[in-house]
Scaffold this motif. Sequence first.
Motif, PDB file in Angstrom:
ATOM      1  N   GLU A 170      34.819 -39.531 -96.607  1.00  0.00           N
ATOM      2  CA  GLU A 170      34.555 -38.139 -96.973  1.00  0.00           C
ATOM      3  C   GLU A 170      33.205 -37.643 -96.488  1.00  0.00           C
ATOM      4  O   GLU A 170      32.747 -36.574 -96.880  1.00  0.00           O
ATOM      5  CB  GLU A 170      34.718 -37.964 -98.472  1.00  0.00           C
ATOM      6  CG  GLU A 170      36.183 -37.857 -98.804  1.00  0.00           C
ATOM      7  CD  GLU A 170      36.427 -37.663-100.268  1.00  0.00           C
ATOM      8  OE1 GLU A 170      36.393 -36.505-100.693  1.00  0.00           O
ATOM      9  OE2 GLU A 170      36.631 -38.660-100.960  1.00  0.00           O
TER      10      GLU A 170
ATOM     11  N   SER B 257      34.843 -40.158-104.357  1.00  0.00           N
ATOM     12  CA  SER B 257      35.849 -39.441-105.149  1.00  0.00           C
ATOM     13  C   SER B 257      37.064 -40.356-105.163  1.00  0.00           C
ATOM     14  O   SER B 257      37.132 -41.295-104.376  1.00  0.00           O
ATOM     15  CB  SER B 257      36.189 -38.094-104.513  1.00  0.00           C
ATOM     16  OG  SER B 257      37.229 -38.249-103.571  1.00  0.00           O
TER      17      SER B 257
ATOM     18  N   GLN C 201      39.778 -39.980-103.945  1.00  0.00           N
ATOM     19  CA  GLN C 201      40.686 -39.401-102.964  1.00  0.00           C
ATOM     20  C   GLN C 201      41.876 -40.290-102.580  1.00  0.00           C
ATOM     21  O   GLN C 201      43.023 -39.907-102.739  1.00  0.00           O
ATOM     22  CB  GLN C 201      39.914 -39.022-101.706  1.00  0.00           C
ATOM     23  CG  GLN C 201      40.729 -38.258-100.677  1.00  0.00           C
ATOM     24  CD  GLN C 201      41.177 -36.915-101.202  1.00  0.00           C
ATOM     25  OE1 GLN C 201      40.472 -36.271-101.980  1.00  0.00           O
ATOM     26  NE2 GLN C 201      42.359 -36.487-100.814  1.00  0.00           N
TER      27      GLN C 201
ATOM     28  N   LYS D 246      44.190 -41.281-105.505  1.00  0.00           N
ATOM     29  CA  LYS D 246      45.035 -40.232-106.095  1.00  0.00           C
ATOM     30  C   LYS D 246      46.199 -39.898-105.163  1.00  0.00           C
ATOM     31  O   LYS D 246      47.299 -39.601-105.624  1.00  0.00           O
ATOM     32  CB  LYS D 246      44.228 -38.997-106.479  1.00  0.00           C
ATOM     33  CG  LYS D 246      43.660 -38.147-105.376  1.00  0.00           C
ATOM     34  CD  LYS D 246      43.042 -36.886-105.987  1.00  0.00           C
ATOM     35  CE  LYS D 246      42.206 -36.111-104.998  1.00  0.00           C
ATOM     36  NZ  LYS D 246      41.686 -34.875-105.555  1.00  0.00           N
TER      37      LYS D 246
ATOM     38  N   ARG E 189      27.580 -40.257-104.771  1.00  0.00           N
ATOM     39  CA  ARG E 189      27.218 -40.009-103.374  1.00  0.00           C
ATOM     40  C   ARG E 189      25.719 -40.193-103.203  1.00  0.00           C
ATOM     41  O   ARG E 189      24.935 -39.638-103.978  1.00  0.00           O
ATOM     42  CB  ARG E 189      27.631 -38.588-102.952  1.00  0.00           C
ATOM     43  CG  ARG E 189      29.135 -38.411-103.067  1.00  0.00           C
ATOM     44  CD  ARG E 189      29.673 -37.058-102.661  1.00  0.00           C
ATOM     45  NE  ARG E 189      31.076 -37.010-103.068  1.00  0.00           N
ATOM     46  CZ  ARG E 189      31.893 -35.990-102.898  1.00  0.00           C
ATOM     47  NH1 ARG E 189      31.462 -34.898-102.318  1.00  0.00           N
ATOM     48  NH2 ARG E 189      33.148 -36.053-103.297  1.00  0.00           N
TER      49      ARG E 189
ATOM     50  N   GLN F  48      33.799 -34.922-111.955  1.00  0.00           N
ATOM     51  CA  GLN F  48      34.726 -34.060-111.227  1.00  0.00           C
ATOM     52  C   GLN F  48      36.057 -34.014-111.965  1.00  0.00           C
ATOM     53  O   GLN F  48      36.551 -35.057-112.395  1.00  0.00           O
ATOM     54  CB  GLN F  48      34.887 -34.668-109.830  1.00  0.00           C
ATOM     55  CG  GLN F  48      35.840 -33.977-108.931  1.00  0.00           C
ATOM     56  CD  GLN F  48      35.558 -34.330-107.461  1.00  0.00           C
ATOM     57  OE1 GLN F  48      34.482 -34.066-106.926  1.00  0.00           O
ATOM     58  NE2 GLN F  48      36.518 -34.929-106.825  1.00  0.00           N
TER      59      GLN F  48
ATOM     60  N   HIS G  89      37.073 -30.735 -93.948  1.00  0.00           N
ATOM     61  CA  HIS G  89      37.195 -31.286 -95.308  1.00  0.00           C
ATOM     62  C   HIS G  89      37.232 -32.799 -95.158  1.00  0.00           C
ATOM     63  O   HIS G  89      36.214 -33.417 -94.944  1.00  0.00           O
ATOM     64  CB  HIS G  89      38.430 -30.696 -95.985  1.00  0.00           C
ATOM     65  CG  HIS G  89      38.554 -31.012 -97.433  1.00  0.00           C
ATOM     66  ND1 HIS G  89      37.483 -31.085 -98.265  1.00  0.00           N
ATOM     67  CD2 HIS G  89      39.628 -31.302 -98.202  1.00  0.00           C
ATOM     68  CE1 HIS G  89      37.880 -31.405 -99.495  1.00  0.00           C
ATOM     69  NE2 HIS G  89      39.186 -31.548 -99.472  1.00  0.00           N
ATOM     70  N   HIS G  90      38.388 -33.432 -95.235  1.00  0.00           N
ATOM     71  CA  HIS G  90      38.474 -34.834 -94.840  1.00  0.00           C
ATOM     72  C   HIS G  90      39.671 -34.977 -93.914  1.00  0.00           C
ATOM     73  O   HIS G  90      40.483 -34.060 -93.805  1.00  0.00           O
ATOM     74  CB  HIS G  90      38.519 -35.774 -96.045  1.00  0.00           C
ATOM     75  CG  HIS G  90      39.445 -35.347 -97.125  1.00  0.00           C
ATOM     76  ND1 HIS G  90      40.789 -35.187 -96.928  1.00  0.00           N
ATOM     77  CD2 HIS G  90      39.215 -35.007 -98.408  1.00  0.00           C
ATOM     78  CE1 HIS G  90      41.351 -34.791 -98.043  1.00  0.00           C
ATOM     79  NE2 HIS G  90      40.418 -34.654 -98.963  1.00  0.00           N
TER      80      HIS G  90
ATOM     81  N   SER H 112      36.404 -28.521-103.807  1.00  0.00           N
ATOM     82  CA  SER H 112      37.229 -28.391-102.609  1.00  0.00           C
ATOM     83  C   SER H 112      38.545 -29.112-102.819  1.00  0.00           C
ATOM     84  O   SER H 112      38.634 -30.032-103.627  1.00  0.00           O
ATOM     85  CB  SER H 112      36.587 -29.076-101.409  1.00  0.00           C
ATOM     86  OG  SER H 112      35.270 -28.704-101.263  1.00  0.00           O
ATOM     87  N   GLY H 113      39.506 -28.731-102.017  1.00  0.00           N
ATOM     88  CA  GLY H 113      40.777 -29.445-102.036  1.00  0.00           C
ATOM     89  C   GLY H 113      41.591 -29.049-100.832  1.00  0.00           C
ATOM     90  O   GLY H 113      41.175 -28.209-100.028  1.00  0.00           O
TER      91      GLY H 113
ATOM     92  N   ARG I 190      47.683 -32.157 -98.227  1.00  0.00           N
ATOM     93  CA  ARG I 190      47.421 -33.334 -97.390  1.00  0.00           C
ATOM     94  C   ARG I 190      48.491 -33.503 -96.324  1.00  0.00           C
ATOM     95  O   ARG I 190      49.607 -32.996 -96.469  1.00  0.00           O
ATOM     96  CB  ARG I 190      47.388 -34.606 -98.245  1.00  0.00           C
ATOM     97  CG  ARG I 190      46.816 -34.468 -99.626  1.00  0.00           C
ATOM     98  CD  ARG I 190      45.374 -34.046 -99.650  1.00  0.00           C
ATOM     99  NE  ARG I 190      44.891 -34.009-101.055  1.00  0.00           N
ATOM    100  CZ  ARG I 190      43.706 -33.555-101.413  1.00  0.00           C
ATOM    101  NH1 ARG I 190      42.874 -33.059-100.511  1.00  0.00           N
ATOM    102  NH2 ARG I 190      43.331 -33.546-102.676  1.00  0.00           N
TER     103      ARG I 190
ATOM    104  N   PHE J 210      42.793 -31.256-105.616  1.00  0.00           N
ATOM    105  CA  PHE J 210      41.505 -30.574-105.718  1.00  0.00           C
ATOM    106  C   PHE J 210      40.516 -31.440-106.475  1.00  0.00           C
ATOM    107  O   PHE J 210      40.898 -32.258-107.318  1.00  0.00           O
ATOM    108  CB  PHE J 210      41.693 -29.250-106.475  1.00  0.00           C
ATOM    109  CG  PHE J 210      40.548 -28.295-106.280  1.00  0.00           C
ATOM    110  CD1 PHE J 210      40.420 -27.593-105.088  1.00  0.00           C
ATOM    111  CD2 PHE J 210      39.590 -28.117-107.266  1.00  0.00           C
ATOM    112  CE1 PHE J 210      39.353 -26.732-104.889  1.00  0.00           C
ATOM    113  CE2 PHE J 210      38.521 -27.253-107.078  1.00  0.00           C
ATOM    114  CZ  PHE J 210      38.407 -26.550-105.883  1.00  0.00           C
ATOM    115  N   GLY J 211      39.234 -31.252-106.181  1.00  0.00           N
ATOM    116  CA  GLY J 211      38.159 -31.887-106.948  1.00  0.00           C
ATOM    117  C   GLY J 211      37.162 -30.825-107.370  1.00  0.00           C
ATOM    118  O   GLY J 211      36.599 -30.128-106.524  1.00  0.00           O
TER     119      GLY J 211
HETATM  120  N1  ASP Z   1      38.123 -35.513-102.682  1.00  0.00           N
HETATM  121  C1  ASP Z   1      37.749 -34.150-102.509  1.00  0.00           C
HETATM  122  C2  ASP Z   1      36.304 -33.940-102.957  1.00  0.00           C
HETATM  123  O1  ASP Z   1      35.806 -34.700-103.763  1.00  0.00           O
HETATM  124  C3  ASP Z   1      38.581 -33.223-103.311  1.00  0.00           C
HETATM  125  C4  ASP Z   1      39.990 -33.185-102.854  1.00  0.00           C
HETATM  126  O2  ASP Z   1      40.256 -33.054-101.655  1.00  0.00           O
HETATM  127  O3  ASP Z   1      40.856 -33.216-103.717  1.00  0.00           O
HETATM  128  O4  ASP Z   1      35.673 -32.997-102.538  1.00  0.00           O
END
Ligand code: ASP
Length: 580
Positions: free
Chosen positions: A172, A194, A196, A199, A218, A232, A440-441, A477-478, A481, A523-524
Amino acid sequence: MSSTSMRTHQCGELRVEHIGQTVALAGWVGRRREHGERLAFVDIRDHTGITQCVVDNDVDVRSEYVVRITGVVRARPEGTVNPGLPTGEVEVGECAVEVLRTAVAPPFPIDARADDVDENLRLQHRYLDLRRERMQKNLRIRAAVNAATRKAMERQDFVEVETPMLVPSTPEGAREFLVPSRKEPGSFYALPQSPQLFKQLLMVGGVDRYYQIARCLRDEDLRADRQYEFMQLDMEMSFVNQDDVLDAVGEAVLDSAEAVSGERPLPIERITWHDAMNRFGIDKPDLRFGMELVDLTDAFGSTEFKAFAGAVSIKGIRVAGKAADFGRNQLDKLTDKAKSIGAKGLVWIKVTAEGLDSPVAKFLSESEQAEITSRLEAQAGDLLLIVADEWMTACEVLGTLRNDLGRPPVHEGPLRFVWVVEFPLFIGVDKESGRPKPGHHPFTTPHPDDVDKMISDPMSVRSIAYDLVLNGWELGSGSIRIHEPELQKKVFAVLGITDEQADRKFGFFLNPFKYGAPPHGGFGLGLDRLVAILAGEENIREVIAFPKTQSGADPMTNSPVEGDPKQLAELGLRVLPRVD
Ligand code: ASP
């Protein structure tokens, strides 16, 4: 509810209706004032407030002694009522005082005066700082937000699942905390940025709707809105599109705001990333104030003014009524700021009754001047700021100046939530590899209309990624996927991640997708930031019981501490001199 075996009431509870009752209060001694020869007023305090007790003045109680006081509630004599205090109409008399614990004098006063004390001292004695009304209020707002969030998620059939704290590195982008493995010296876990990956695997595992109030870590430089560890609301759901995710998160956020303020904010509006940049010059727009960026590009199609001729984008903002506040020095500072963000320069114009006053006015034709005035709706006394540059630079520079010059403190005015949607799939370029970087990722779905531009024009590809913004703070953010391996491969290809690298780094995550991954997204949401804004605090440290200082230390526990040589040896670690 409030009574226990030691007390009948709490210290902020007594009112005129209690007059005549014999009560027992327990708490800390606040202020003490001598009253004549025989008596003293002693304030007793707990997290609910304070009550004035009238005690014999030979009772030896001092600041922060822990006491239990029994006595009779009575009306305060006329003229001594304190309307500023919820218990200010009554006092407790005929007191018997039991000292449960003596206390040494605290290093700062346990009231609002401590707001001005050095923060390090407050954090060194956080347990004392926490006794104060402000901190008690903030912790309770935090608890109310957690409770409302949980309730909203449970109501929407989300299942709470805990994910591990010892994890492999996740992609991330933030620097991670590493945890050495004792059994395999030289190998490390990471603490989760996170949940990520887990989940998403819960979705492959058929959980359908997951949430967790998750701790994320982080190793990034700390700021007013950033700590090493933060909480979060993490969620993920299957068989959904973007609207489903935004609705579910929106419920939790609006419920939280309502739980704290008693009022439900308006439904959350949406803006695309492109519009946010174009109108506010930033991807986390603060909608509480105007000063929007105005496009002027086509007004200068055939301009003689060199700095504007041929510019891709010419944009301006109007700083209403502020011309007189900006002397040469301040204008130079604005120009320096603009340059530090990447602009070639900044054009400033003061609007006067006679026309436009600016060093560049002589290069602008009458019709160009008229266009500037009308498009920016300029009036005498205004300061106009104009940037001609690449679109992104013009937006970013004016967005920064707009915030610097117009933004109210974060908690002032209404709560303006906004969803920023359609983020670019890639933002910026990695300096080392020259490859695009994920916005984002790398597991974020590209916008279906843009997939065919992935190779030919990757930087123009939008994604199904979204941010939630409140009063100019990014709350989270979210994204929807990628659940098809073929599409994932395409994204990895743009990022320059080979099949072999992908397998090594994310194999444990991506291989399970072959067994049938449902379409999913999530989302986070950063709870510390949400709580800070709802509590009216500018700094998230004020809403965290035990935060780190700006430099990442904890003055209360004196951490971080040097590693014990024996422990290091056991972990197979040797500490080298620091290189910066
Ligand atoms: N993992 C992401 C974050 O922490 C949130 C997400 O994409 O659900 O920003």
